[in-house]
Design an enzyme around this catalytic site. Structure first.
Site, mmCIF file in Angstrom:
data_model
loop_
_atom_site.group_PDB
_atom_site.id
_atom_site.type_symbol
_atom_site.label_atom_id
_atom_site.label_comp_id
_atom_site.label_asym_id
_atom_site.label_seq_id
_atom_site.Cartn_x
_atom_site.Cartn_y
_atom_site.Cartn_z
ATOM 1 C CB SER A 27 -0.869 0.057 1.266
ATOM 2 O OG SER A 27 -1.887 -0.873 1.189
ATOM 3 C CG HIS A 57 -2.339 -2.078 -3.616
ATOM 4 N ND1 HIS A 57 -1.494 -3.121 -3.313
ATOM 5 C CD2 HIS A 57 -2.822 -1.653 -2.437
ATOM 6 C CE1 HIS A 57 -1.479 -3.311 -2.013
ATOM 7 N NE2 HIS A 57 -2.288 -2.440 -1.448
ATOM 8 C CG HIS A 79 -4.654 -7.226 0.615
ATOM 9 N ND1 HIS A 79 -4.833 -6.410 -0.472
ATOM 10 C CD2 HIS A 79 -3.607 -6.716 1.307
ATOM 11 C CE1 HIS A 79 -3.936 -5.436 -0.442
ATOM 12 N NE2 HIS A 79 -3.174 -5.603 0.628
ATOM 13 C CE1 TYR A 81 -8.387 -5.773 1.943
ATOM 14 C CE2 TYR A 81 -6.522 -6.334 3.323
ATOM 15 C CZ TYR A 81 -7.110 -5.524 2.369
ATOM 16 O OH TYR A 81 -6.409 -4.476 1.843
ATOM 17 C CD GLU A 82 -8.020 -7.369 -2.563
ATOM 18 O OE1 GLU A 82 -8.410 -7.346 -3.735
ATOM 19 O OE2 GLU A 82 -6.810 -7.256 -2.246
ATOM 20 C CB ALA A 109 1.455 -0.161 4.641
ATOM 21 C CG MET A 204 -4.593 -6.081 7.353
ATOM 22 S SD MET A 204 -5.981 -5.066 6.836
ATOM 23 C CE MET A 204 -6.217 -4.037 8.304
ATOM 24 C CB SER A 205 -0.266 -8.173 2.854
ATOM 25 O OG SER A 205 0.826 -7.381 3.268
ATOM 26 C CG ASN A 228 -0.855 2.461 11.673
ATOM 27 O OD1 ASN A 228 -0.766 2.081 10.508
ATOM 28 N ND2 ASN A 228 -1.254 1.670 12.651
ATOM 29 C CG HIS A 240 -6.975 2.003 3.068
ATOM 30 N ND1 HIS A 240 -5.853 1.192 3.075
ATOM 31 C CD2 HIS A 240 -7.237 2.262 1.770
ATOM 32 C CE1 HIS A 240 -5.470 0.959 1.821
ATOM 33 N NE2 HIS A 240 -6.293 1.610 1.015
HETATM 34 N N1 HPA Z 1 -2.820 -2.999 11.281
HETATM 35 C C1 HPA Z 1 -2.954 -3.818 10.223
HETATM 36 N N2 HPA Z 1 -2.545 -3.496 9.003
HETATM 37 C C2 HPA Z 1 -1.962 -2.298 8.838
HETATM 38 C C3 HPA Z 1 -1.798 -1.405 9.900
HETATM 39 C C4 HPA Z 1 -2.245 -1.780 11.190
HETATM 40 O O1 HPA Z 1 -2.137 -1.029 12.182
HETATM 41 N N3 HPA Z 1 -1.185 -0.304 9.380
HETATM 42 C C5 HPA Z 1 -0.995 -0.540 8.058
HETATM 43 N N4 HPA Z 1 -1.457 -1.753 7.720
#
Ligand code: HPA
Length: 266
Positions: A27, A57, A79, A81-82, A109, A204-205, A228, A240
């Protein structure tokens, strides 16, 4: 189209030079694909490649050279989750392997669980925790499914990435990445739990891709850009939009380190 036909299509457009390094961009990191001197092929022309499902993306495969290396860069990923499919990246990875790739470099990310690793930092994965419990090899019928994961993150590649970071005067942290399925972010209690289990970053990847890469015999390295602090660790809002807005800070560092490592790869 099977892998063979996909390779023929790609070779027809991008030429026959064998690829050495495959990459998956996370991302907010997709622009690195534009730095490759070569041919961009839209995922839309490559059946089995992901749809442009997630904003931030870059849905292209770019085949060419970067810092003197023959690369094939996946500008975006699918991903779990998609669609609930942990095998979503299997076909693109099989294609990278069939194009000749020996090495896979994965970027993502992630949220940080370490106060000394704030937003904008980059972290080289030295291991992962599959907190989702999912596995992209479930259903694989051959004994090859029993993939050892003891050296999933290649020691030599990690050493080279750290050397490149040092040469570029950038701090590259080292740590454990936990895969959380998403798409909702984690709760603060989940983050406290994953921290106790030994993870340094969460995302998440990456984990399903690294499992598939090891299954295919690729040497693998992965780097997170911290967008973050993980849930409950700071007052920073998690979204996001925030991920996409913060990714460029770490992306500039990541690009320097990756370019340096590619340049020095013999
Ligand atoms: N959690 C999960 N996936 C992420 C995060 C997070 O805090 N930041 C960027 N992708």
């Amino acid at each position: 189209m099977d892998v063979h036909e996909l390779v023929a299509t790609i070779r027809g457009r991008a030429g026959d030079a064998p690829v050495r390094i495959g990459m998956i961009l996370g991302s907010g990191l997709g622009h690195l694909a534009d730095a490759v001197d070569g041919t961009a092929i839209s995922y839309a022309d490559l059946p089995g490649f992901p749809h442009a499902g997630v904003s931030g993306h870059n849905p292209n495969l770019v085949v060419g050279t970067l810092e003197g290396q023959q690369v094939a860069v996946l500008g975006g990923r699918a991903h779990y989750y998609e669609k609930g499919d942990p095998t979503a990246m299997r076909r693109p990875l099989e294609v990278l392997k069939a194009l000749g790739a020996e090495i896979l470099i994965v970027t993502n990310a992630a949220g940080s669980m370490r106060p000394d690793m704030p937003t904008g930092s980059i972290m080289c994965l030295n291991d992962h925790i599959n907190f989702s419990g999912l596995n992209p090899l479930i259903g694989e019928p051959t004994d090859n499914r029993f993939v050892p994961m003891t050296e999933a993150y290649d020691a030599d590649l990690r050493r080279r990435l750290h050397a490149a970071a040092q040469a570029a005067d950038e701090t590259l942290h080292d740590g454990v990445y936990a895969w959380y399925s998403g798409p909702s972010f984690e709760t603060p209690a989940e983050i406290r739990a994953i921290r106790m289990l030994g993870a340094d970053a969460v995302g998440m990847s990456t984990v399903p891709e690294v499992i598939l890469a090891r299954f295919l015999g690729l040497r693998t390295a992965a780097i997170s850009t911290i967008t973050n602090m993980a849930a409950g660790m700071s007052d920073e809002a998690i979204s996001h939009e925030h991920t996409k807005a913060m990714a460029p800070i770490g992306a500039a560092r990541l690009e320097k380190v990756l370019r340096g490592a590619l340049r020095d790869l013999d």
